[in-house]
Design a protein around this motif. Structure first.
Motif, PDB file in Angstrom:
ATOM      1  N   THR A   4      -2.196  -3.974  -6.755  1.00 17.76           N
ATOM      2  CA  THR A   4      -2.114  -4.809  -5.431  1.00 17.76           C
ATOM      3  C   THR A   4      -2.422  -3.805  -4.240  1.00 17.76           C
ATOM      4  O   THR A   4      -2.637  -2.631  -4.712  1.00 17.76           O
ATOM      5  CB  THR A   4      -0.497  -4.800  -5.256  1.00 17.76           C
ATOM      6  N   GLN A   5      -2.269  -4.318  -3.212  1.00 22.18           N
ATOM      7  CA  GLN A   5      -2.834  -3.252  -2.132  1.00 22.18           C
ATOM      8  C   GLN A   5      -1.784  -2.132  -1.927  1.00 22.18           C
ATOM      9  O   GLN A   5      -2.322  -0.969  -1.793  1.00 22.18           O
ATOM     10  CB  GLN A   5      -2.724  -4.141  -0.678  1.00 22.18           C
ATOM     11  N   GLU A   6      -0.504  -2.500  -2.004  1.00 20.31           N
ATOM     12  CA  GLU A   6       0.529  -1.555  -1.809  1.00 20.31           C
ATOM     13  C   GLU A   6       0.453  -0.333  -2.748  1.00 20.31           C
ATOM     14  O   GLU A   6       0.821   0.862  -2.484  1.00 20.31           O
ATOM     15  CB  GLU A   6       2.034  -2.065  -2.146  1.00 20.31           C
ATOM     16  N   SER A   7       0.025  -0.738  -3.912  1.00 21.30           N
ATOM     17  CA  SER A   7       0.208   0.567  -4.931  1.00 21.30           C
ATOM     18  C   SER A   7      -1.047   1.725  -4.898  1.00 21.30           C
ATOM     19  O   SER A   7      -1.229   2.553  -5.661  1.00 21.30           O
ATOM     20  CB  SER A   7       0.233   0.067  -6.329  1.00 21.30           C
ATOM     21  N   ARG A   8      -2.317   1.276  -3.950  1.00 23.69           N
ATOM     22  CA  ARG A   8      -3.404   1.959  -4.172  1.00 23.69           C
ATOM     23  C   ARG A   8      -3.306   3.413  -3.644  1.00 23.69           C
ATOM     24  O   ARG A   8      -3.803   4.353  -4.130  1.00 23.69           O
ATOM     25  CB  ARG A   8      -4.378   1.577  -2.930  1.00 23.69           C
ATOM     26  N   SER A   9      -1.895   3.847  -2.929  1.00 21.34           N
ATOM     27  CA  SER A   9      -1.757   5.063  -2.355  1.00 21.34           C
ATOM     28  C   SER A   9      -1.534   6.193  -3.611  1.00 21.34           C
ATOM     29  O   SER A   9      -1.547   7.350  -3.339  1.00 21.34           O
ATOM     30  CB  SER A   9      -0.537   5.171  -1.291  1.00 21.34           C
ATOM     31  N   ASP A  16      -8.863  -5.876  -5.806  1.00 18.46           N
ATOM     32  CA  ASP A  16      -7.401  -6.362  -5.415  1.00 18.46           C
ATOM     33  C   ASP A  16      -6.970  -7.488  -6.356  1.00 18.46           C
ATOM     34  O   ASP A  16      -7.879  -8.544  -6.702  1.00 18.46           O
ATOM     35  CB  ASP A  16      -7.595  -6.936  -4.032  1.00 18.46           C
TER      36      ASP A  16
END
Ligand code: MLC
Length: 493
Positions: free
Chosen positions: A110-115, A125
């Motif tokens: 997901t976008q949120e876990s990229r960090s 994605d």
């Protein structure tokens, strides 16, 4: 034979039958037939193909349980692309290691876990996968002719050296495992399987998904086991088949007797694995739900080795006897076989054994004895009537909630923290999770537990964060320099 040919018993043979129920993005229950699942994965395979994925490439999956995980698994198997499932509780340090070791061409997240991922990671994605699965290109079905020895997945298991090793599991490994379980646990298309375990570990993946796809059962997929939701889920879905880790069964004992009486009679089989099931949990569960949980024994490297019988005695505290095709020995320190009722190291051999650790010829060589016997690192004994009982481990593994933890990995991180001169991490008994990690530290200043905890939480999965940081004058070491964990002060975390 490749796995997808086996799955075709359901994907093709039962194409019009409902296969899967899951929560869609709006929180409604959606369903798919086996034929639809096949089509979705073909579309995802075409997307991956268009993005240049070829046989032997790795694709990492960093996703909670959701339908796109299944789409990706099938698409990759069809193309000979190797999936690298990553525990979604992993954080920077664990993820950085897996990504640099497996060198996936891309990571689906997901976008949120990229960090949490290192700079330079290529992402796909999960939304792109969802759109491809639902509305991607149609065409002739995708199928590459693959040999059964083709790698299907690299599953990372924590290593004693502190760095996780990737166990390479082949199509044949998963096939032999699933066929064993289908037969020995009598799983049929009549079953209704409630899938609560994470798909990124072999329990949910190798046992759950594979028996579902080959056996043609109906699966209800949920994001994770949550005791607040479990009673309603069980009552609505009415599962006949349930796989759990001991923590799941400990939590189910919290359900009211009334709910347990409604759920129990509809279930055919409860299976437990991934950590030892305390005999008192088995007994309390039987009294409450009317079922004797079937305990079995496996590992990421071997899938399932030993299981209590479906018919016959499911012996509390024992994991039963070897599955068909799996050979088992118990040996002493010099490698000689020991007699019954004598503890030794458990060795296994069979079609279920992984092909080796990814790019770790040294670790692979160490893990095997001559004749292809895999050293499990578990201590066990065999009773005169052939039941195997685990009696601890040769190594320092901690198992919390069914997740493996090697103390060394946490100790290495703690030693990097300011003021920490020496560190050891031990498993502390915990009623719900089996064990939890606790850290003992020698420091040159008072301990700042909050900042130590923050550092651990940033770098490691939450289940690895020590529940207590205890300052000691010195670590008790033996003449060899090894910490004598039994001499550390006992605490209440
Ligand atoms: C646990 N957590 C999760 C999670 N599982 N978060 C997201 N997704 C999941 N799947 C986190 C929570 O956020 C929380 O973090 C902490 O874990 C405890 O959560 P809880 O709600 O109190 O859960 P609990 O009732 O204790 O149950 C935990 C659990 C989980 C049983 C659901 O531990 C679990 O799913 N375990 C399964 C592990 C597994 O599949 N192992 C198989 C390995 S294969 P925080 O930050 O608040 O602490 C293998 C081989 C073999 O070993 O033989 O099978």
């Amino acid at each position: 034979m490749q796995l997808t040919d086996l799955f075709n018993l359901s994907l093709v043979g039962r194409s019009a039958v409902t296969a899967l129920e899951y929560d869609d993005a709006e929180g409604r229950i959606a369903s798919l037939t086996f034929g639809e699942i096949d089509q979705r994965s073909d579309r995802v395979a075409r997307l991956l193909d268009a993005q240049g994925f070829v046989r032997g490439d790795r694709l990492a999956i960093f996703l909670a349980n959701r339908v796109e995980f299944i789409d990706l698994l099938l698409a990759c198997l069809k193309l000979g692309v190797i999936i690298v499932p990553i525990n979604i509780l992993y954080r920077e340090r664990e993820i950085a290691h897996i990504v640099s070791d497996a060198e996936p061409k891309a990571v689906v997240s997901t976008q949120e876990s990229r960090s949490w991922f290192p700079d330079g990671t290529e992402f796909i994605d999960v939304e792109e996968i969802r759109v491809a699965a639902e509305r991607g290109l149609d065409g002739p079905s995708v199928r590459l002719a693959l040999d059964g020895d083709t790698p299907a997945a690299i599953v990372y298991t924590s290593g004693t050296t502190g760095r996780a090793k990737g166990a390479v599991l082949t199509h044949n490994n998963f096939a032999s495992n699933a066929i064993n379980l289908l037969t020995c646990w009598r799983i049929t298309r009549e079953d209704r399987y409630l899938a609560v375990l994470p798909l990124f570990h072999v329990h949910g993946l190798g046992n759950g998904l594979m028996t579902w796809l080959i056996g043609g059962t109906l699966m209800r997929l949920v994001e994770r086991f949550d005791i607040r939701r479990a009673p309603q889920l069980c009552e609505e879905f009415q599962p006949t088949l349930f796989f759990g880790v001991p923590t799941v069964y400990v939590r189910m004992l919290e359900m009211s007797d009334e709910v347990a009486c409604r759920i129990g009679p509809r279930v055919r089989l409860f299976v437990s694995g991934s950590a030892p099931l305390p005999a008192q949990v088995l007994t309390a569960f039987r009294e409450k739900f009317g079922h004797t949980i079937l305990e079995r024994y496996g590992m990421s490297e071997t899938l399932m080795n030993i299981s209590n019988p479906y018919e016959g005695e499911r012996r509390p505290g024992s994991v039963g006897y070897p599955l068909p095709g799996v050979s088992v020995r118990i040996v002493d320190g010099s490698g000689s076989d020991v007699g019954d009722e004598t503890v030794g190291e458990l060795l296994v051999r069979g079609p279920n054994l992984f092909s080796g650790y990814w790019r770790r010829a040294d670790a692979t060589a160490e893990a095997f004895l001559p004749g292809g016997w895999f050293r499990t690192g578990d201590l066990a004994e065999r009773s005169a009537d052939g039941y195997y009982t685990l009696r601890g481990r040769r190594t320092d593994l901690i198992i919390s909630g069914g997740f493996n933890i090697y103390p060394r990995e946490i100790e290495d991180l703690l030693l990097e923290q300011p003021g920490v001169l020496d560190a050891v991490v031990c498993g502390h008994p915990d009623e719900r999770r089996g064990e939890v990690p606790v850290a003992y530290l020698v420091t040159d200043r008072p301990i700042d537990a909050t900042s130590l905890e923050d550092s651990c939480r940033q770098a490691l999965a939450s289940f690895k964060v020590p529940r207590a940081f205890i300052r000691v004058e010195a670590l008790p070491r033996n003449a060899m320099g090894k910490v004598q964990k039994n001499l550390l002060p006992t605490i209440q975390p």
